[in-house]
Design a protein around this motif. Structure first.
Motif, PDB file in Angstrom:
ATOM      1  N   PHE A   9      83.635  14.180  72.948  1.00 24.68           N
ATOM      2  CA  PHE A   9      83.592  13.887  71.517  1.00 24.68           C
ATOM      3  C   PHE A   9      84.833  13.090  71.151  1.00 24.68           C
ATOM      4  O   PHE A   9      85.918  13.345  71.668  1.00 24.68           O
ATOM      5  N   GLU A  10      84.684  12.117  70.272  1.00 22.25           N
ATOM      6  CA  GLU A  10      85.825  11.314  69.826  1.00 22.25           C
ATOM      7  C   GLU A  10      85.579  10.881  68.385  1.00 22.25           C
ATOM      8  O   GLU A  10      84.459  10.514  68.030  1.00 22.25           O
ATOM      9  N   VAL A  11      86.612  10.923  67.557  1.00 25.56           N
ATOM     10  CA  VAL A  11      86.533  10.426  66.188  1.00 25.56           C
ATOM     11  C   VAL A  11      87.357   9.141  66.116  1.00 25.56           C
ATOM     12  O   VAL A  11      88.524   9.120  66.506  1.00 25.56           O
ATOM     13  N   LEU A  16      84.027  -0.230  57.043  1.00 25.11           N
ATOM     14  CA  LEU A  16      82.786  -0.913  56.700  1.00 25.11           C
ATOM     15  C   LEU A  16      83.206  -2.205  56.016  1.00 25.11           C
ATOM     16  O   LEU A  16      83.929  -2.177  55.016  1.00 25.11           O
ATOM     17  N   VAL A  17      82.793  -3.350  56.603  1.00 30.23           N
ATOM     18  CA  VAL A  17      83.165  -4.649  56.055  1.00 30.23           C
ATOM     19  C   VAL A  17      82.060  -5.082  55.099  1.00 30.23           C
ATOM     20  O   VAL A  17      80.912  -5.258  55.503  1.00 30.23           O
ATOM     21  N   LEU A  18      82.412  -5.231  53.829  1.00 30.32           N
ATOM     22  CA  LEU A  18      81.435  -5.597  52.804  1.00 30.32           C
ATOM     23  C   LEU A  18      81.260  -7.116  52.752  1.00 30.32           C
ATOM     24  O   LEU A  18      82.076  -7.868  53.284  1.00 30.32           O
ATOM     25  N   SER A  19      80.210  -7.574  52.099  1.00 29.37           N
ATOM     26  CA  SER A  19      79.882  -8.999  52.057  1.00 29.37           C
ATOM     27  C   SER A  19      80.992  -9.849  51.436  1.00 29.37           C
ATOM     28  O   SER A  19      81.133 -11.023  51.770  1.00 29.37           O
ATOM     29  N   ASP A  20      81.806  -9.266  50.558  1.00 27.30           N
ATOM     30  CA  ASP A  20      82.912 -10.017  49.950  1.00 27.30           C
ATOM     31  C   ASP A  20      84.198  -9.906  50.779  1.00 27.30           C
ATOM     32  O   ASP A  20      85.273 -10.255  50.312  1.00 27.30           O
ATOM     33  N   ALA A  21      84.069  -9.381  52.012  1.00 26.77           N
ATOM     34  CA  ALA A  21      85.174  -9.217  52.971  1.00 26.77           C
ATOM     35  C   ALA A  21      86.109  -8.063  52.625  1.00 26.77           C
ATOM     36  O   ALA A  21      87.097  -7.847  53.315  1.00 26.77           O
ATOM     37  N   SER A  22      85.813  -7.301  51.571  1.00 31.04           N
ATOM     38  CA  SER A  22      86.593  -6.102  51.319  1.00 31.04           C
ATOM     39  C   SER A  22      86.118  -5.020  52.305  1.00 31.04           C
ATOM     40  O   SER A  22      85.060  -5.152  52.914  1.00 31.04           O
ATOM     41  N   VAL A  23      86.916  -3.999  52.472  1.00 32.82           N
ATOM     42  CA  VAL A  23      86.591  -2.966  53.454  1.00 32.82           C
ATOM     43  C   VAL A  23      86.662  -1.577  52.838  1.00 32.82           C
ATOM     44  O   VAL A  23      87.441  -1.331  51.919  1.00 32.82           O
ATOM     45  N   LEU A  24      85.819  -0.693  53.353  1.00 33.94           N
ATOM     46  CA  LEU A  24      85.844   0.717  52.975  1.00 33.94           C
ATOM     47  C   LEU A  24      86.117   1.536  54.225  1.00 33.94           C
ATOM     48  O   LEU A  24      85.499   1.294  55.273  1.00 33.94           O
ATOM     49  N   PRO A  25      87.024   2.514  54.138  1.00 34.12           N
ATOM     50  CA  PRO A  25      87.295   3.337  55.321  1.00 34.12           C
ATOM     51  C   PRO A  25      86.120   4.267  55.630  1.00 34.12           C
ATOM     52  O   PRO A  25      85.505   4.838  54.724  1.00 34.12           O
ATOM     53  N   ILE A  26      85.809   4.389  56.899  1.00 25.93           N
ATOM     54  CA  ILE A  26      84.812   5.346  57.374  1.00 25.93           C
ATOM     55  C   ILE A  26      85.325   5.931  58.681  1.00 25.93           C
ATOM     56  O   ILE A  26      86.315   5.460  59.243  1.00 25.93           O
ATOM     57  N   SER A  27      84.639   6.943  59.165  1.00 28.87           N
ATOM     58  CA  SER A  27      84.949   7.445  60.495  1.00 28.87           C
ATOM     59  C   SER A  27      83.674   7.384  61.322  1.00 28.87           C
ATOM     60  O   SER A  27      82.564   7.494  60.803  1.00 28.87           O
ATOM     61  N   ALA A  28      83.861   7.176  62.597  1.00 25.10           N
ATOM     62  CA  ALA A  28      82.745   7.175  63.540  1.00 25.10           C
ATOM     63  C   ALA A  28      82.979   8.339  64.495  1.00 25.10           C
ATOM     64  O   ALA A  28      83.987   8.380  65.197  1.00 25.10           O
ATOM     65  N   GLU A  98      71.871  -3.848  56.219  1.00 22.37           N
ATOM     66  CA  GLU A  98      72.719  -4.170  57.351  1.00 22.37           C
ATOM     67  C   GLU A  98      74.145  -3.723  57.063  1.00 22.37           C
ATOM     68  O   GLU A  98      74.567  -3.662  55.916  1.00 22.37           O
ATOM     69  N   ALA A  99      74.872  -3.439  58.149  1.00 19.96           N
ATOM     70  CA  ALA A  99      76.266  -3.031  58.009  1.00 19.96           C
ATOM     71  C   ALA A  99      77.074  -3.648  59.135  1.00 19.96           C
ATOM     72  O   ALA A  99      76.589  -3.759  60.264  1.00 19.96           O
ATOM     73  N   LEU A 100      78.291  -4.048  58.819  1.00 22.51           N
ATOM     74  CA  LEU A 100      79.241  -4.515  59.823  1.00 22.51           C
ATOM     75  C   LEU A 100      80.410  -3.554  59.796  1.00 22.51           C
ATOM     76  O   LEU A 100      81.017  -3.319  58.741  1.00 22.51           O
ATOM     77  N   LEU A 101      80.708  -2.968  60.943  1.00 24.38           N
ATOM     78  CA  LEU A 101      81.779  -1.990  61.068  1.00 24.38           C
ATOM     79  C   LEU A 101      82.831  -2.528  62.028  1.00 24.38           C
ATOM     80  O   LEU A 101      82.494  -3.166  63.031  1.00 24.38           O
ATOM     81  N   ALA A 102      84.080  -2.268  61.719  1.00 21.29           N
ATOM     82  CA  ALA A 102      85.181  -2.725  62.562  1.00 21.29           C
ATOM     83  C   ALA A 102      86.117  -1.559  62.824  1.00 21.29           C
ATOM     84  O   ALA A 102      86.407  -0.767  61.924  1.00 21.29           O
ATOM     85  N   GLY A 103      86.581  -1.463  64.064  1.00 22.39           N
ATOM     86  CA  GLY A 103      87.513  -0.399  64.408  1.00 22.39           C
ATOM     87  C   GLY A 103      88.242  -0.714  65.695  1.00 22.39           C
ATOM     88  O   GLY A 103      87.908  -1.687  66.391  1.00 22.39           O
ATOM     89  N   PRO A 104      89.218   0.087  66.039  1.00 24.02           N
ATOM     90  CA  PRO A 104      89.977  -0.157  67.263  1.00 24.02           C
ATOM     91  C   PRO A 104      89.089   0.012  68.499  1.00 24.02           C
ATOM     92  O   PRO A 104      88.273   0.933  68.568  1.00 24.02           O
ATOM     93  N   ALA A 105      89.241  -0.883  69.452  1.00 28.16           N
ATOM     94  CA  ALA A 105      88.413  -0.855  70.665  1.00 28.16           C
ATOM     95  C   ALA A 105      88.844   0.258  71.621  1.00 28.16           C
ATOM     96  O   ALA A 105      88.001   0.849  72.303  1.00 28.16           O
ATOM     97  N   GLU A 106      90.130   0.554  71.684  1.00 34.40           N
ATOM     98  CA  GLU A 106      90.644   1.488  72.688  1.00 34.40           C
ATOM     99  C   GLU A 106      89.970   2.854  72.658  1.00 34.40           C
ATOM    100  O   GLU A 106      89.634   3.390  73.719  1.00 34.40           O
ATOM    101  N   PRO A 107      89.735   3.478  71.492  1.00 27.45           N
ATOM    102  CA  PRO A 107      89.061   4.780  71.508  1.00 27.45           C
ATOM    103  C   PRO A 107      87.648   4.715  72.100  1.00 27.45           C
ATOM    104  O   PRO A 107      87.205   5.661  72.748  1.00 27.45           O
TER     105      PRO A 107
END
Length: 142
Positions: A9-11, A16-28, A98-107
């Motif tokens: 398990f990993e968090v 979440l990258v919105l259409s206007d390029a603003s972002v909202l924090p989420i966890s995966a 549709e959703a575009l999500l961005a996060g660190p690759a290392e985890p």
């Protein structure tokens, strides 16, 4: 799932990258169960909702090596490294949009290495034999 016997398990903090390029924090929340070795369950959680996706482990592995010119995946899930390769991008398409999500690759890389310790790539099929046999018995008894 946390506490899943024999799983991992990993968090991962993402945006979440919105259409206007603003972002909202989420966890995966990534979870892997060796009894279902082809699949990674990812619960994307924001302030007001959670969306759970079952994504192929191999697709994620290809995605951490892919770039925007040739993302991994062609359907509802596409994964690739950003221009800044320390970030991973995940594009999801579903009935709700549709959703575009961005996060660190290392985890993601770390998580995949833990899954490989549990079930190496190419060794998934024998792990599924018992499950398939149980399914066949259930279907025949129905």
């Amino acid at each position: 799932m946390p506490g899943a016997v024999g799983g991992t398990f990993e968090v991962v903090p993402m945006h979440l990258v919105l259409s206007d390029a603003s972002v909202l924090p989420i966890s995966a929340e990534l979870s892997f169960d060796p009894s279902d070795p082809y699949t990674v369950r990812i619960a994307f959680s924001g302030a007001h909702s959670t969306s759970t996706w079952l994504i192929g482990r191999e697709l994620i592995a290809h995605g951490v090596l892919a770039d925007s010119n040739a993302p991994a995946g062609t359907g509802d899930v596409r994964i690739w490294r950003d221009e800044d390769p320390t970030y991973l991008l995940v594009a999801l398409s579903g009935v709700e949009g549709e959703a575009l999500l961005a996060g660190p690759a290392e985890p993601f890389v770390h998580f995949l290495s833990e899954t490989v310790e549990l079930v190496p790539f190419g060794a998934e099929s024998p792990r599924m034999e018992d499950e398939i046999s149980r399914l066949i018995v259930t279907l025949l008894d129905a």
